[in-house]
Design a protein around this motif. Sequence first.
Motif: not given
Length: 142
Positions: A100-121
């Motif tokens: 999970f540590v290997q992908i945490s940076d990529s996943l963090s960026a994707a989740l930040a964008l999802a949060d900015a778009l108000n995509l819930g969760g």
Amino acid sequence: ACFCKDTTAEKLETIQKGEDEKASLSADIGEIQSERNKLDASIKEHVDNIAKAEKDMKEGSESRAKTLKLYQANSADLQAALNALDGAIKTLKSSKAPSFVQISDSLSAALALADALNLGGASKAIALLQKAPANEVPMEDY
């Protein structure tokens, strides 16, 4: 005396014809003026309709431009999120034992964008990624 009577009668007849023609032309002018007034009113109505349509078109164009700008921003954000997820997938596929540590940076960026778009969760997932693992010992203790 006959000449005077004939000439007078002829002149009176010509005068009468002129007066009749004048009355006829005056009536025609009245009818034409009435028709012109109706046409002027119709033209004014059409000019007002054109002005209203142009105003509506301008407002619609401005509204569509704002909508397009928002769409383009969201589209760019979603494309960036998809690229981040593709990167995370490639990282997982390329490692023999993915963590999970290997992908945490990529996943963090994707989740930040999802949060900015108000995509819930997305905000809960971001908080999960930011938490330190429970079994991790603080470095200052060593």
